[in-house]
Design a protein around this motif. Structure first.
Motif, PDB file in Angstrom:
ATOM      1  N   ASP A 184      27.174  26.704  -5.233  1.00  0.00           N
ATOM      2  CA  ASP A 184      26.857  27.148  -6.333  1.00  0.00           C
ATOM      3  C   ASP A 184      25.919  28.281  -6.522  1.00  0.00           C
ATOM      4  O   ASP A 184      25.810  29.171  -7.356  1.00  0.00           O
ATOM      5  N   MET A 185      25.207  28.265  -5.416  1.00  0.00           N
ATOM      6  CA  MET A 185      24.207  29.338  -5.399  1.00  0.00           C
ATOM      7  C   MET A 185      23.916  29.770  -3.917  1.00  0.00           C
ATOM      8  O   MET A 185      24.028  28.797  -2.960  1.00  0.00           O
ATOM      9  N   VAL A 186      23.999  31.121  -3.505  1.00  0.00           N
ATOM     10  CA  VAL A 186      23.475  31.510  -2.024  1.00  0.00           C
ATOM     11  C   VAL A 186      22.389  32.043  -2.203  1.00  0.00           C
ATOM     12  O   VAL A 186      22.382  33.048  -2.757  1.00  0.00           O
ATOM     13  N   MET A 187      21.576  31.798  -1.474  1.00  0.00           N
ATOM     14  CA  MET A 187      20.068  32.437  -1.292  1.00  0.00           C
ATOM     15  C   MET A 187      19.981  33.188   0.323  1.00  0.00           C
ATOM     16  O   MET A 187      20.384  32.175   1.102  1.00  0.00           O
ATOM     17  N   PHE A 188      19.141  34.000   0.331  1.00  0.00           N
ATOM     18  CA  PHE A 188      18.862  34.432   1.776  1.00  0.00           C
ATOM     19  C   PHE A 188      17.219  34.890   1.770  1.00  0.00           C
ATOM     20  O   PHE A 188      17.037  35.207   0.813  1.00  0.00           O
ATOM     21  N   GLU A 215      20.474  48.990   9.512  1.00  0.00           N
ATOM     22  CA  GLU A 215      19.046  49.645   9.344  1.00  0.00           C
ATOM     23  C   GLU A 215      18.425  48.839   8.145  1.00  0.00           C
ATOM     24  O   GLU A 215      17.020  48.498   8.465  1.00  0.00           O
ATOM     25  N   ASP A 216      18.956  48.598   7.193  1.00  0.00           N
ATOM     26  CA  ASP A 216      18.408  47.643   6.232  1.00  0.00           C
ATOM     27  C   ASP A 216      18.726  46.202   6.646  1.00  0.00           C
ATOM     28  O   ASP A 216      20.093  45.627   6.543  1.00  0.00           O
ATOM     29  N   LYS A 217      17.826  45.349   7.142  1.00  0.00           N
ATOM     30  CA  LYS A 217      17.978  44.071   7.665  1.00  0.00           C
ATOM     31  C   LYS A 217      18.258  43.082   6.485  1.00  0.00           C
ATOM     32  O   LYS A 217      18.615  41.775   7.008  1.00  0.00           O
ATOM     33  N   ARG A 218      18.247  43.208   5.354  1.00  0.00           N
ATOM     34  CA  ARG A 218      18.314  42.326   4.332  1.00  0.00           C
ATOM     35  C   ARG A 218      19.809  41.581   4.404  1.00  0.00           C
ATOM     36  O   ARG A 218      20.856  42.301   4.253  1.00  0.00           O
ATOM     37  N   PRO A 219      19.878  40.347   4.617  1.00  0.00           N
ATOM     38  CA  PRO A 219      21.216  39.907   4.763  1.00  0.00           C
ATOM     39  C   PRO A 219      22.107  39.979   3.434  1.00  0.00           C
ATOM     40  O   PRO A 219      21.566  40.452   2.290  1.00  0.00           O
ATOM     41  N   GLN A 220      23.220  39.769   3.640  1.00  0.00           N
ATOM     42  CA  GLN A 220      24.371  40.145   2.525  1.00  0.00           C
ATOM     43  C   GLN A 220      25.344  38.825   2.828  1.00  0.00           C
ATOM     44  O   GLN A 220      25.453  38.127   3.866  1.00  0.00           O
ATOM     45  N   LEU A 221      26.184  38.618   1.685  1.00  0.00           N
ATOM     46  CA  LEU A 221      27.076  37.536   1.582  1.00  0.00           C
ATOM     47  C   LEU A 221      28.190  37.471   2.939  1.00  0.00           C
ATOM     48  O   LEU A 221      28.534  36.610   3.390  1.00  0.00           O
ATOM     49  N   ALA A 222      28.491  38.771   3.213  1.00  0.00           N
ATOM     50  CA  ALA A 222      29.510  38.853   4.573  1.00  0.00           C
ATOM     51  C   ALA A 222      28.554  38.273   5.768  1.00  0.00           C
ATOM     52  O   ALA A 222      29.591  37.798   6.535  1.00  0.00           O
ATOM     53  N   LEU A 278      20.805  27.971   1.428  1.00  0.00           N
ATOM     54  CA  LEU A 278      19.517  28.943   2.064  1.00  0.00           C
ATOM     55  C   LEU A 278      20.056  29.427   3.319  1.00  0.00           C
ATOM     56  O   LEU A 278      19.817  28.562   4.222  1.00  0.00           O
ATOM     57  N   GLY A 279      20.207  30.566   3.670  1.00  0.00           N
ATOM     58  CA  GLY A 279      20.873  31.348   4.799  1.00  0.00           C
ATOM     59  C   GLY A 279      19.803  32.201   5.249  1.00  0.00           C
ATOM     60  O   GLY A 279      19.098  32.726   4.482  1.00  0.00           O
ATOM     61  N   ALA A 280      19.195  32.020   6.708  1.00  0.00           N
ATOM     62  CA  ALA A 280      18.502  33.088   7.038  1.00  0.00           C
ATOM     63  C   ALA A 280      18.743  33.222   8.682  1.00  0.00           C
ATOM     64  O   ALA A 280      19.384  32.209   9.290  1.00  0.00           O
ATOM     65  N   ARG A 281      18.293  34.366   9.224  1.00  0.00           N
ATOM     66  CA  ARG A 281      18.352  34.400  10.757  1.00  0.00           C
ATOM     67  C   ARG A 281      17.196  33.565  11.331  1.00  0.00           C
ATOM     68  O   ARG A 281      16.264  33.229  10.551  1.00  0.00           O
ATOM     69  N   PRO A 282      17.126  33.120  12.501  1.00  0.00           N
ATOM     70  CA  PRO A 282      16.038  32.514  13.310  1.00  0.00           C
ATOM     71  C   PRO A 282      14.731  33.307  12.953  1.00  0.00           C
ATOM     72  O   PRO A 282      14.673  34.510  12.797  1.00  0.00           O
ATOM     73  N   ALA A 283      13.752  32.558  12.953  1.00  0.00           N
ATOM     74  CA  ALA A 283      12.376  33.010  12.892  1.00  0.00           C
ATOM     75  C   ALA A 283      11.831  33.477  11.611  1.00  0.00           C
ATOM     76  O   ALA A 283      10.879  33.833  11.183  1.00  0.00           O
TER      77      ALA A 283
END
Length: 510
Positions: A413-417, A393-400, A214-219
């Motif tokens: 096995d699963m990557v989520m943002f 411009e679109d802030k949605r995270p990507q696998l990169a 489960l990946g995310a930017r701070p906040a």
């Protein structure tokens, strides 16, 4: 006597069996029928003599390419090799042929060679531990223990027997049995519940041995969601181990208590009300009301029935986490889920690797995958993303955006943002929009108004973007987020409903 033991230890040599290495290689060079007996046991790295490891590597490549490995075919590849030292290729090969006993014992020799290699690894681990004990530098005694545990864990992996192969019909039969068991459970899930209906529907539950990132930017609230999953999974009947590298148990408890009592987390810390305005004259806030104190105590009572353990050991190693997880696994309540918050705050147990973040995360990721497989439990790994999404411009995270995080994406096995558009929109609104060149006042006002409408429409909304899923589809799960209590809910939930379903009512979770 003590001095005698000291000098004996100093004079000891790393374990090796040169005779077995020579006899096995001699048998292989004389008759390649020995290859099937040894190919699944030894590798070039297992030889104590580098030149013998090189000979084995050459034989391996020749045989795997369909050619014969003999002194004649090996000689051109060995001549001039750095591992020869002052020896000549012909002399080394002649020595191997002289040591050949027969191919019938080739497998026994291979076992001896691998056993000696494992003992050399253990010997080296002990030497490194003694060096750290005698010259610790900045390392504490706990650091030395963690390093030793990590080395032993890695070594133990090399000693494990290979898993037997499985016929396809047996594999399908196993999948069929698992499906029947899922149906009998009545939950419609292949694994344990996330505690959130949207995630359960999209994924089918948390599967044993799987790694969920489960990946995310701070906040964005990744700790809040990771902890919410832990609490709600425990409420659904699972036994959970939650490790936090940046929050203490009281801080996490404040979040859960605030969510249950429907008050702000700040109120829990300060014992003051933030749901009513402060006093105009004094500027002070009222103490918590009696009903709010009762709600907090009620949350404490409801949490008592949950099998959720919180570990806040700083810079924990996977070896230490494994030790605690195994104790839970052996206990009466068992262990169903591990949540790690978050991976870059862990230590690899290697001082050298810890100095290089990419190598540290890669090593830890591999170790966590092995831990999930060993204990047969799912592990949710929280990870912080790089800044690349904030440049788009679109802030949605990507696998990169995970590329700087070692082998996490590969092992998962699963990557989520986790993404909350409201955070970025409000940030832009608070900063204020600049009027563009040649933009009329009316157009500028309309653009500001449109931004404020988007801010209002996005408030309380969160998305879990499933970017990789080995067992099913990718897509988006929608959740609600309450900023006051930093708590996530399913979109269908009432904001005043319990923060988690108590065990007596867990059948209503799904």
């Amino acid at each position: 006597m003590a001095d005698g033991n000291f000098f004996t230890n100093v004079m000891r040599q790393p374990p090796a069996s040169v005779e077995a290495e020579q006899a096995m290689l001699g048998a292989l060079l004389v008759n390649n029928k020995a290859w099937p007996m040894i190919e699944d046991i030894v590798e070039p790295i297992h030889f104590s003599m580098p030149v013998y490891g090189r000979v084995f590597e050459i034989c391996q490549k020749l045989i795997n390419s369909g050619r014969e490995a003999s002194p004649v075919t090996v000689m051109p590849h060995l001549e001039g090799d750095d591992t020869l030292g002052r020896n000549k290729a012909g002399e080394v090969l002649a020595q191997l042929l002289k040591a050949m006993v027969g191919i019938m014992n080739a497998r026994d020799y291979a076992v001896v060679i691998r056993d000696a290699w494992l003992r050399r690894r253990l010997y080296q681990a002990c030497i490194e531990t003694m060096d750290m004990c005698c010259s610790p530098g900045d390392a504490s005694a706990n650091d030395v223990v963690d390093g030793m545990e990590s080395s032993l864990l890695t070594l133990a992996r090399g000693m494990m027997e290979e898993t037997a192969t499985t016929r396809l019909d047996c594999a399908i039969g196993g999948a069929y049995d698992n499906a029947r068991q899922a149906l009998a459970r009545g939950s419609g899930l292949a694994g344990i519940s996330w505690g959130y209906r949207a995630l359960d529907r999209m994924t089918g539950g948390l599967l044993p041995t799987a790694i969920y990132v489960l990946g995310a930017r701070p906040a964005m609230g990744k700790t809040s969601l990771g902890f919410g999953i832990s609490v709600r999974a425990a409420a659904a009947g699972s036994s959970v181990l939650f490790w936090s590298g940046e929050m203490t148990p009281p801080q996490l408890g404040a979040r859960a208590g605030a969510a249950w009592a429907h008050i702000s987390t700040q109120s829990v810390f300060t014992a003051r009300r933030y749901d009513v305005p402060e006093d105009i004259e004094t500027g002070e806030r009222e103490p918590l009301a009696d009903w709010q104190w009762r709600a907090l105590k009620e949350g404490e009572a409801e949490a008592a029935s949950l099998d959720l353990e919180i570990d806040s050991q700083p810079s924990i190693t996977v070896a230490r986490l494994r030790s605690r997880a195994r104790r839970m696994k052996r206990s009466r309540k068992g262990l169903d889920l591990i949540v790690v918050d978050y991976i870059t705050l862990m230590s690899s147990g290697s001082a050298q690797a810890d100095m290089k973040p990419y190598e540290r995360v890669t090593l830890i990721s591999r170790q966590l995958k092995m831990l999930a497989t060993e204990l047969e439990v799912p592990i949710i790994v929280l990870a912080q993303l790089n800044r690349e999404n904030e440049k788009r411009e679109d802030k949605r995270p990507q696998l990169a955006d995970l590329r700087d995080s070692g082998a996490i994406e590969q092992d998962a096995d699963m990557v989520m943002f986790l993404h909350r558009e409201h955070y970025y929109l409000k940030k832009n609104a608070d900063a204020g929009l600049s009027q563009k060149e040649r933009e009329s006042g009316e157009d500028y006002a309309n653009r500001c108004s449109a931004l404020m409408q988007r801010v209002a429409a996005s408030e309380g909304k969160a998305e879990v973007l499933i970017a990789k899923n080995r067992q099913g589809p990718t897509g988006t799960c929608h959740l609600k987020f309450t900023d006051q209590t930093t708590w996530f809910r399913d979109v269908h939930e009432d904001d005043r409903s319990p923060a988690w379903m108590v065990p007596e009512a867990k059948g209503d979770m799904l």
